[in-house]
Write an enzyme that holds these catalytic residues in place. Sequence first.
Site: not given
Length: 826
Positions: A668, A578, A574, A571, A592, A576
């Site tokens: 977020d 993962v 915003g 994934g 991350k 970084g």
Amino acid sequence: MAHQYPSSYSLLSRPIITPCFLIFLLFPLSSISSFHVIFTFASAPTIAISKVEQDQEALALLTWKVSLDNQTQVLLSSWFGRNSCHHWFRVACHRSGSVSDLNLQSYGLRGTLQNLNFSSLPNLLTLNLSNNSLHGTIPTNIGNISKLITILDFGSNHFTGVIPKQYGFLTSLSFLSLASNKFRGSILPFIGNLKNLTILHLYENELSGSIPQEIGLLRSLNDLRLSFNSLSGLIPPSIGNLRNLNTLNLSANKLSGSIPQEIGLLRSLNELDLGINSLISPITPSIGNLKNLTTLYLHTNKLSGFIPQEIGLLRSLNDLRLSFNSLSGLIPPSIGNLRNLTTLYLHRNKLSGSIPQEIGLLRYLNDLDLSHNNIIGPIPASIGNLSSLTYLSLGHNKLSGALPLEMNNITHLEYLQLYENNFIGQLPYEICLGRALVNFSARGNHFTGPIPKSLKNCTSLFRVRLERNQLTKDIAESFGVILSGTIPHTFDDLISLTSVDISYNQLEGPLPNIKAFAPFEAFRNNKGLCGNNATHLKPCSASRKKATKFSVLIILLLIGTDNFSSKHCIGTEGYGTVYKVELPNGLVVAVKKLHYSSDQDGGDMADLKAFKSEIHALTQISLRNILSNDEEATEKLDWNVRLNIVKGVAKALSYMHHDCSPPVIHRDITSNNVLLDSEYEAHVSDFGTARLIKPDSSNWTTFAGTFGYTAPVTMEVIMGRHPDELISSLLSSASSSSSSSLPVTADHWLLHDVMDKRPSPPVDEVGELKVVVAVKIALACLCVNPQSRPTMQQIDRALSMQGPPLSKPFSMITLGELLGHGGKTS
């Protein structure tokens, strides 16, 4: 809403049985199983109508049918031919062969009434089109409908425009419902012409203006509901003429002035709801005349003065709500006469004096809320008589003294709120004797002594607030929790951690060398802690080699991700990317890697701030349901798994908002920030924009994510794609709701049509209900007014509860109904 008509209106249930029919009834039931036409007695013509008249009735209904949408026409496939009294579904006829009743309640109709020729149905007695998806305005030719009509129900649709004055011509009406639509304008004086009305429902619309004085001419009325509109002005004194009224609901409007004393003339009233208005002045003493009242709601107004002693005359009351006003003075002792009371809400007023001893006479009381007043003195011992209490809130008063021992008799308590008073002494020892306690707050008092050990028996306990007291002894023992083993080495890196309390446990080994662990009170009374730079502790035998272990960790991460190869990426967020990493010991973690910002105007500082925010948030909370690893989903997700994902996200956010101290706001939530573990359980990640909410703050924070994505994570799970088109259409629907012709927007979309088609549909009604509840909650989270959105705690609980069964087929439920723009679905 499915209305229950009085038995005198049940014309559809009374077939005529004459000798000529008796032979027919001897045939097997299978021969008439699909025969839907019913002949009824009425004061209509009994002589057979002409073929021309019969053709006109059939033509009127067929013309309307073809104007409706295609699916509706399929539902009405039995409507064909020239005789509407021959096997036409939900059509009933007089003995004369003329249409008497048309009942299409909850039948999934979509369309308008513009092509229905009312004048071609001269003998109609009942027209029920409630709980459908009909829209548009009501044609003015409604006044040409049968003058014999007694029941007219257009409730729970999407009708707009003003209520036509031609309704005033329908003087035979006994039941009129236009509720749960979008009608606007005022209630016109013509309403006074309908003198045979017994039921008038206009609630849940957009009506404005004043309630006309002519309402007092409806002397046969026994049920009047005008709630949830924008009606203003005074309650007309003429309302006192409605002596047969059983239910009067004017709540959730903008009514002002005082409660007219004429209200006391309505001696047949069972339910009176004037709540959520702007009513002023004292409560009229004439209220004491309403001896048949079972429900009295006057809450959320601007009422002042004393609670009248006459309130004690309402001995049939079981629900009394006077909260959110400016009532002052004492709680009248006459309140003890209300022996049938189950709910008493007096909170958020300016009441003073003590709690009357007579409160203990209310032995059937389930809910008692006296919070946020100026009540003084001790809690009377008689409160122990209230053995049925499940909710007791006395917070934010000036109560004092020790809690009476008799409180131990209240064994069914689920919510106990004693916060912000001047109580002394010890907390009730048997506070959780019934093991039902869910929420307990005694913060801001002067309680002393130990925390009751019975709390550890409260398996349902959800929240406890005991701060700002003088409680002593071991809190861990009281809750049956003892920490043991060593403190994780990772605490050495948490240099921003400011405070911690691990005292009174069985911890051993090295104490982290950071300032949070420096005070003796932070670590006292443990088993065998050591520390090289800590007072009161013996030195540790060897120091830690943090740098070496940190270097080893970096090497392991590089190996585990093939130097952060994209094939291990699970994934992008915003701040970084993962990656999934499997360590040599078999542990799988999510790591991350922060993005580097080339912004010369402080990009590095923004990245650093985000990183610190994430670390700060994660170190301030217990990592339960927050961060986890991901296993690649190689199989399609069925509906049980998808709904469990929604529940997992809700549970995580509820924990962050309501159980963390201070609360954590993620800011977020997107599908990229929801990780699934090997059991497909959802976990929330990416805390780069998270904020801690201080107790003394306004609890507002900037929304940092993409608009429309916080709640729609649920919709993306349901739809299998981003719901941007759906959201745009819903907003379009909201903005066009005041227009005279409502376009076909998402309001009219079927839930079944927007669901992801890849998995098989829900296999049973329970699965269907869970989907309906999840979508209904998600859409509620899109409400423009933040105060109208459910909290995450409410969402978490709602998703965990079994709701009522669906009132209509799953395939016929629209998004508009789930938004509250149509009839009830469950």
